[in-house]
Design a protein around this motif. Sequence first.
Motif, PDB file in Angstrom:
ATOM      1  N   GLY A  60       0.251  -4.015   0.690  1.00  0.00           N
ATOM      2  CA  GLY A  60      -0.214  -3.772  -0.079  1.00  0.00           C
ATOM      3  C   GLY A  60       1.057  -3.107  -1.126  1.00  0.00           C
ATOM      4  O   GLY A  60       0.235  -2.050  -2.466  1.00  0.00           O
ATOM      5  N   ARG A  61       1.619  -3.433  -0.627  1.00  0.00           N
ATOM      6  CA  ARG A  61       3.029  -2.357  -1.909  1.00  0.00           C
ATOM      7  C   ARG A  61       3.854  -3.035  -2.650  1.00  0.00           C
ATOM      8  O   ARG A  61       4.025  -4.599  -1.824  1.00  0.00           O
ATOM      9  CB  ARG A  61       3.862  -1.215  -0.919  1.00  0.00           C
ATOM     10  N   ILE A  62       4.764  -2.621  -3.652  1.00  0.00           N
ATOM     11  CA  ILE A  62       5.231  -3.954  -4.394  1.00  0.00           C
ATOM     12  C   ILE A  62       6.429  -3.168  -4.982  1.00  0.00           C
ATOM     13  O   ILE A  62       6.836  -1.541  -5.124  1.00  0.00           O
ATOM     14  CB  ILE A  62       4.677  -4.154  -5.597  1.00  0.00           C
ATOM     15  N   LEU A  72       8.743   1.451  -7.463  1.00  0.00           N
ATOM     16  CA  LEU A  72       7.820   1.266  -6.708  1.00  0.00           C
ATOM     17  C   LEU A  72       6.445   1.410  -7.305  1.00  0.00           C
ATOM     18  O   LEU A  72       6.020   2.802  -8.151  1.00  0.00           O
ATOM     19  CB  LEU A  72       7.550   2.195  -5.688  1.00  0.00           C
ATOM     20  N   ALA A  73       5.673   0.208  -7.286  1.00  0.00           N
ATOM     21  CA  ALA A  73       4.690   0.141  -8.060  1.00  0.00           C
ATOM     22  C   ALA A  73       3.421   1.392  -6.918  1.00  0.00           C
ATOM     23  O   ALA A  73       3.622   1.042  -5.367  1.00  0.00           O
ATOM     24  CB  ALA A  73       4.275  -1.544  -7.739  1.00  0.00           C
ATOM     25  N   PRO A  74       2.019   1.850  -7.154  1.00  0.00           N
ATOM     26  CA  PRO A  74       1.796   1.254  -9.233  1.00  0.00           C
ATOM     27  C   PRO A  74       2.322   1.886 -10.358  1.00  0.00           C
ATOM     28  O   PRO A  74       1.911   1.585 -11.334  1.00  0.00           O
ATOM     29  CB  PRO A  74       0.043   1.204  -8.217  1.00  0.00           C
ATOM     30  N   THR A  90      10.628  -3.256   4.157  1.00  0.00           N
ATOM     31  CA  THR A  90      10.041  -4.057   6.035  1.00  0.00           C
ATOM     32  C   THR A  90       8.766  -2.892   6.057  1.00  0.00           C
ATOM     33  O   THR A  90       7.872  -2.558   4.803  1.00  0.00           O
ATOM     34  CB  THR A  90      10.924  -3.095   6.831  1.00  0.00           C
ATOM     35  N   ALA A  91       8.244  -2.585   7.087  1.00  0.00           N
ATOM     36  CA  ALA A  91       7.066  -1.942   7.566  1.00  0.00           C
ATOM     37  C   ALA A  91       6.788  -0.465   6.623  1.00  0.00           C
ATOM     38  O   ALA A  91       5.935   0.070   5.986  1.00  0.00           O
ATOM     39  CB  ALA A  91       6.436  -1.680   9.153  1.00  0.00           C
ATOM     40  N   ALA A 272       6.129 -12.046  -5.871  1.00  0.00           N
ATOM     41  CA  ALA A 272       5.882 -11.264  -4.892  1.00  0.00           C
ATOM     42  C   ALA A 272       4.134 -11.487  -4.314  1.00  0.00           C
ATOM     43  O   ALA A 272       3.350 -10.848  -5.936  1.00  0.00           O
ATOM     44  CB  ALA A 272       5.825 -10.074  -4.524  1.00  0.00           C
ATOM     45  N   ILE A 273       3.743 -11.068  -3.646  1.00  0.00           N
ATOM     46  CA  ILE A 273       1.741 -10.636  -3.463  1.00  0.00           C
ATOM     47  C   ILE A 273       2.292  -9.056  -2.277  1.00  0.00           C
ATOM     48  O   ILE A 273       3.122  -9.658  -0.802  1.00  0.00           O
ATOM     49  CB  ILE A 273       1.465 -11.601  -2.616  1.00  0.00           C
ATOM     50  N   PRO A 274       1.344  -8.267  -2.703  1.00  0.00           N
ATOM     51  CA  PRO A 274       1.724  -7.171  -1.804  1.00  0.00           C
ATOM     52  C   PRO A 274       1.027  -7.266  -0.928  1.00  0.00           C
ATOM     53  O   PRO A 274       0.333  -8.001  -0.270  1.00  0.00           O
ATOM     54  CB  PRO A 274       0.890  -6.069  -2.550  1.00  0.00           C
TER      55      PRO A 274
END
Length: 274
Positions: A60-62, A72-74, A90-91, A272-274
């Motif tokens: 869920g991160r970008i 760092l999004a959003p 990474t995690a 990329a896909i979050p």
Amino acid sequence: MTDGDLSIEEKRVFSSKAGKTEAFVAAGVGCVVVDVSGDLVGGFRVDHHCTARDVAGRDGRIAVATDEDVLLAPGYEATGFGPAVGVGLTADEVVAVGEDGRVGRLGFDAALDGASWRTVGSVDDPRAVDGRLVAAEDGVFRVSDRDLRHAGLDDVRDVAAAGPFAATGTGLFYLGNGWMVVEAGAWDVVDAAPDGRAHAVGAPGIRRRTERDGGEWRTVDRTDLATDETPIEFAYGDDVVCAITGEGTFLVDAGDGSRTQALGLRDVGGVAIP
């Protein structure tokens, strides 16, 4: 594709977040978000104006590597790294490599608290980052909690932490009992997902790997891509694979072959896909 290009049924699909995937594309104009539902490509928009060189997504991160900083999004908050050419996730942390080859790591919790990046080392001629792996002219490097460790090979053009895989000037490699050759030749791109899906692109052609194929790498016919352009990066959603070409054509495959959409972007850095 604009709203006018969509059918009434397709507009209903994209009117809700349900069943929709957002893919983030790094480009010279900024970070561009493309809406995808199944194999349908919906609208796309510049989510943040910048010079985006690379983008990474996970959990869920970008994170976006730009000519000024790592964002760092959003909210596209600056993290204080400085100009970056590659970024990985990474995690629990962001890994970035700078124009000068400096490699740093920053935990997400630390980033929220305004902490500084921890420099773990440097590489010559950095090419790509994925997770805690860095591809460089002089090999694959692994980021540890304290330092940067050479993990073998040379002329490494891309890495995929899931696998792990490495695309080099002499072959496509898999890390098992040491680096083992999957296929010889000059390979430029390799991407992989934890569920076993993977793609590679190079002089020998385009290859695809899935667990349902027994983990074998199979040749992808260019007619299946619906474009003559060459993908420079792949991204994996739950039920979809997205890709972007250097010319700015977006591809999506939900299992029945690719559909494409020209985004009209220049200086594309990745997807990329979050």
